[in-house]
Design an enzyme around this catalytic site. Structure first.
Site, mmCIF file in Angstrom:
data_model
loop_
_atom_site.group_PDB
_atom_site.id
_atom_site.type_symbol
_atom_site.label_atom_id
_atom_site.label_comp_id
_atom_site.label_asym_id
_atom_site.label_seq_id
_atom_site.Cartn_x
_atom_site.Cartn_y
_atom_site.Cartn_z
ATOM 1 N N ALA A 65 0.872 -1.173 0.000
ATOM 2 C CA ALA A 65 0.000 0.000 0.000
ATOM 3 C C ALA A 65 0.906 1.219 0.000
ATOM 4 O O ALA A 65 2.033 1.158 0.496
ATOM 5 C CB ALA A 65 -0.861 -0.009 1.250
ATOM 6 N N GLU A 113 -0.863 -9.224 -0.786
ATOM 7 C CA GLU A 113 -2.314 -9.420 -0.621
ATOM 8 C C GLU A 113 -3.038 -9.395 -1.968
ATOM 9 O O GLU A 113 -3.967 -10.162 -2.195
ATOM 10 C CB GLU A 113 -2.872 -8.345 0.323
ATOM 11 C CG GLU A 113 -2.382 -8.528 1.750
ATOM 12 C CD GLU A 113 -2.761 -7.367 2.655
ATOM 13 O OE1 GLU A 113 -2.285 -6.230 2.397
ATOM 14 O OE2 GLU A 113 -3.518 -7.569 3.609
#
Ligand code: COA
Length: 264
Positions: A65, A113
């Site tokens: 992220a 992820e």
């Protein structure tokens, strides 16, 4: 049309390349919005049969992220950030069309992820996987605590998340995190080879495989409508039985010819 993604459709295979190589393809809010849009395109465009997600440049798939967007968020905003990421990744996981990650370098944090939300993964020899969030005083927020555990088991998942250690391509293969490791220059070619095989099969049946396998690994009853994987499989088996493709597939076998599937 997209500012952070490159897309290309070639023989039914739609390649989505996350394109922020100077930031190691970190996932900021624009990437999430555009991934969401690209997934809508996947669902609505009949020419798209299968999908590859990969990263631009030789170094990273996605290095996580975008940490620059973490500053100053309160608890509610942080929860909304995690929910947004999880929703986009659920959309990948639940796509009726196969979505495969071609991991071409670092797949860290949100990058790992993202790869794990795909239906399966291939990687290049230089790939590195990890959930290093504890280095930042955080935990994974885009489904990583759940999917890493589903994929590699509780003990290894705990260790990787607690130590923030990275695993290389060889170990990722041993752990079952990836299905194949290739030299970097062959990664997309090998991924396309597998997708070409999948595209020769009955599309409705492929979609049902995705649905049923997902139920096998997800215990959240909201996600499974309260049905067990076995119930789901019975229903999906019945759904396949009444398709034209099933009639074609069984007739072709008995007539000793190659089946021509239509996705009906
Ligand atoms: N968010 C925002 N920017 C990121 C980023 C992330 N997750 N990962 C890398 N970048 C940026 C760097 O800040 C740097 O930008 P700059 O050139 O403007 O300074 C650029 O990408 C290149 O990264 P850099 O760290 O210089 O490359 P490196 O080869 O030295 O190290 C990594 C590579 C992957 C080991 C390192 O970038 C890293 O640890 N990234 C964060 C991984 C992480 O914790 N992910 C989980 C986030 S929840």
């Amino acid at each position: 049309m997209y500012t952070t993604l490159l897309t290309q459709l070639d023989n039914g295979i739609f390649t989505i390349t996350i394109n922020r190589p100077d930031k190691l393809n970190a996932l900021n809010s624009t990437v999430f919005n555009e991934l969401d849009q690209a997934l809508n395109e996947v669902a609505s465009n009949a020419e798209i049969k299968t999908v590859i997600i990969t990263g631009a440049g030789p170094k990273a798939f996605v290095a996580g992220a975008d940490i620059t967007e973490f500053g100053g968020l309160n608890k509610e905003q942080a929860m909304a950030l995690a929910k947004r990421g999880q929703d986009v990744f659920f959309k990948i996981e639940n796509s009726k069309k196969p979505i495969v990650a071609a991991v071409n370098g670092f797949a860290l944090g949100g990058g790992c992820e993202l790869a794990m939300a795909c239906h399966f993964r291939l990687c290049s020899e230089n790939a590195k996987f990890g959930q290093p969030e504890v280095n930042l005083g955080l935990i994974p927020g885009y489904g990583g605590t759940q999917r890493l555990t589903q994929l590699i088991g509780k003990g290894k998942s705990m260790e990787l998340q607690m130590t923030a250690n990275l695993v290389d391509a060889r170990e990722a293969l041993q752990l079952g995190l990836v299905n194949h490791v290739t030299p970097a220059e062959n990664l997309l070619e090998k991924t396309k080879e597998i997708l070409t095989v999948i595209q020769s099969k009955a599309p409705i049946a492929i979609g049902k495989v995705i649905e049923c396998v997902n139920v096998a690994v997800v215990s959240d009853s909201a996600y499974t409508n309260g049905k067990s994987g076995y119930d789901k499989e019975i229903e999906a088996f019945g759904d396949c039985f009444v398709t034209e493709d099933m009639k074609e597939g069984t007739s072709a076998f008995l007539e000793k010819r190659k089946a021509e599937f239509k996705g009906r």
